[in-house]
Design an enzyme around this catalytic site. Structure first.
Site, PDB file in Angstrom:
ATOM      1  N   CYS A   1      -4.664  -3.241   4.034  1.00  0.00           N
ATOM      2  CA  CYS A   1      -4.273  -2.771   5.367  1.00  0.00           C
ATOM      3  C   CYS A   1      -5.371  -2.906   6.418  1.00  0.00           C
ATOM      4  CB  CYS A   1      -3.775  -1.324   5.262  1.00  0.00           C
ATOM      5  SG  CYS A   1      -2.726  -0.822   6.661  1.00  0.00           S
TER       6      CYS A   1
ATOM      7  N   GLU B   1       0.841  -1.192   0.000  1.00  0.00           N
ATOM      8  CA  GLU B   1       0.000   0.000   0.000  1.00  0.00           C
ATOM      9  C   GLU B   1       0.880   1.247   0.000  1.00  0.00           C
ATOM     10  OE1 GLU B   1      -3.662   1.762   2.739  1.00  0.00           O
ATOM     11  OE2 GLU B   1      -2.053   0.623   3.688  1.00  0.00           O
TER      12      GLU B   1
ATOM     13  N   LYS C   1     -10.281   0.633  -1.268  1.00  0.00           N
ATOM     14  CA  LYS C   1     -10.197   0.379   0.170  1.00  0.00           C
ATOM     15  C   LYS C   1     -11.433   0.910   0.891  1.00  0.00           C
ATOM     16  CE  LYS C   1      -7.087   1.160   4.131  1.00  0.00           C
ATOM     17  NZ  LYS C   1      -5.824   1.837   4.551  1.00  0.00           N
TER      18      LYS C   1
END
Length: 520
Positions: free
Chosen positions: A218, A82, A185
């Site tokens: 993440c 990321e 995300k």
């Protein structure tokens, strides 16, 4: 019932389509790259597109070198972290020069390397596509996406006031350079430059060598949407770019990556950023049977690290596995006959379920903060014994035998927490943990510790109200040890057993996520 209903509300599901050849092997070769990102020293100052490209090309040059190296080592899929192209700490306006509009592969078939003129202002996508094509591998990268959205007078509209969405985005290219997947995300972590997508996206893609993979980024790993949904859909191979700051004693990078792989019974390809100032390090190729991982230690050169490993195919449609193996999110019983070192996380096999510990009388309990949560603790005062500690009706049990080294004086405690974590994110937990305290005072229990000398044989058990329980054993120097066994019972009981430690015990943890309580 709540989970079943939640699956179908506000969720966008997609899977890459098109012909995919059957796998010819029951394993594949994966690579992840922990990247020392070249940062923009002034991320709050907007750059022109030309200057932003010049910056990203420096990181892309490193990606190119690592892709070539991964290909030479036989990798079939390569994952970058990321924020690996532009870095972080941008504002909504200052990231504008880094944005590219990424087409939806479900609606448009596009090979940026072969058709560079079809979509303008896509230099990064073109280079990544050509990289995948040149080195004949599937390539996953993370970048910043710009998508227009229609302005509406309706005050409930999710469209930003400037008429555009900016997303933290994974892109996946096949080995011929075709853009096959795009994921935005869902769970942002202090990311002022990006928007939360208006719908949760459940994105998977198919490969000819290992079947289906799911995409997360993440902070997503801690939440039901999208991660829990992917598990419930039977996705057993997850791609995980991350820029994770280590958080001891329960959420060190490789500690939770490994715990998630074991607890969810999945393969996790995790690529992290390397940045010592932000305490970012820790990447791995984790399967329920083995793992190859890297975690930099203090004093190590601050540099990137490529990991390459062969792992088993877990997609049951391709690997011919049993129906029982299809269900993600379950735990199974495991052993670890292979000793660990700093770069390898042990293998596991099958063992008999250990007996449940009896309920002993409790030592006096006290409250101390761990990871910003008020844990209830009891001290391990003896060389061996049995303990119980409860936080409300949630109880943790421990049978243990300490093996202190020489005259070493170290304090350990058994902790329990059941409640909602509210600092830097909101999520419901049930946690049992054995931790080494930072000093010899009980008030230090729950603080960050990296080293320990006392080894311990133990059996740790809790009865959880969730099937999402992630087990971990972290030894001195932030070295992972594989639990000898992890067993579950029909009543929600989870038991982790471990002995013959290679290093002193820092943390042993059963980390339960109560997804169904997050909205309460």
């Amino acid at each position: 019932m709540f989970l079943l209903v939640a699956l179908f509300l506000g969720v966008y599901l997609a899977s890459a389509v098109g012909p995919v050849k059957p796998v010819r092997d029951s394993s594949f070769v994966a690579a992840v790259y922990e990247h020392k990102v070249i940062l923009n020293p002034e991320p709050h100052v907007p750059l022109s597109r030309r200057d932003a490209l010049r910056h990203m090309q420096k990181n892309l040059d490193i990606y190119e070198e690592q892709a070539a190296r991964a290909a030479r080592e036989g990798a079939q899929i390569l994952v970058f972290p990321e924020d690996g192209l532009q870095g972080f700490n941008y504002t909504r306006s200052s990231i504008s020069g880094y944005l590219e509009t990424i087409p939806d592969p479900q609606r448009e078939s596009w090979n940026p390397c072969m058709e560079p003129g079809r979509n303008g202002n896509t230099e990064v996508l073109q280079r990544l596509s050509c990289m995948a094509r040149r080195y004949n591998l599937y390539l996953v990268a993370n970048m910043a996406d710009l998508q227009p959205c229609p302005l509406k007078t309706d005050p409930s509209s999710s469209c930003p006031s400037d008429g555009r969405w900016q997303f933290n985005t994974n892109v996946v290219f096949s080995s011929d350079g075709l853009l096959v997947a795009r994921y935005h995300k869902h769970n942002l972590y202090f990311e002022k430059a990006f928007d939360k997508p208006p719908q949760s996206e459940i994105i998977t893609f198919e490969t000819p060598f290992a079947g289906r993979f799911g995409l997360i980024i993440c902070f997503d790993i801690l939440f039901h949407d999208p991660t829990g949904i992917l598990l419930e859909k039977g996705v057993r191979q997850l791609i995980y770019p991350t820029a994770w700051m280590n958080q001891l004693p329960l959420l060190d990078t490789i500690q939770f990556q490994r715990a998630f792989s074991l607890g969810a019974n999945v393969t996790l390809l995790a690529a992290n950023i390397r940045n010592d100032r932000l305490i970012m390090t820790g990447s791995g190729i984790h399967s329920p049977f083995s793992a190859t991982c890297h975690h930099a230690s203090k004093g190590d050169p601050e540099e990137g690290r490529l990991l390459v490993a062969r792992v088993p195919v877990l997609d049951p449609r391709w690997a011919g596995q049993s129906e029982d193996a299809e269900e993600g999110g379950g735990q199974s019983e495991r052993t670890s006959p292979v000793p660990a070192d700093s770069g390898y996380c042990r293998r596991d096999g099958r063992v008999d379920r250990p007996p449940a510990p009896s309920v002993p009388p409790s030592n006096p309990a006290f409250t101390s903060s761990m990871m910003h949560d008020p844990f209830r603790f009891v001290l391990l005062k003896e060389t061996e014994g049995e303990l119980k500690v409860c936080d409300g009706t949630f109880c943790c049990h421990l049978q243990y035998r300490r093996l202190p080294r020489g005259n070493t004086k170290e304090l350990y405690a058994l902790g329990a927490f059941a409640g909602t974590h509210t600092v830097n994110g909101r999520y419901a937990l049930q946690v049992c943990a054995v931790v080494r305290c930072a000093a010899l005072e009980s008030s230090s229990c729950g603080q960050e510790v990296e080293e320990a000398e006392s080894k311990m044989d133990f059996l740790l058990k809790g009865t959880f109200e969730t099937r999402y329980v992630y087990p971990s054993v972290l030894a001195s120097g932030l070295v992972l040890e594989q639990p000898e066994s992890v067993a579950t019972a029909a009543d929600g009981g989870v038991t982790m057993k471990h002995s013959n430690m290679a290093g002193g015990l820092v943390t042993a943890c059963l980390y339960g996520r109560m997804y169904h309580l997050d909205s309460e």
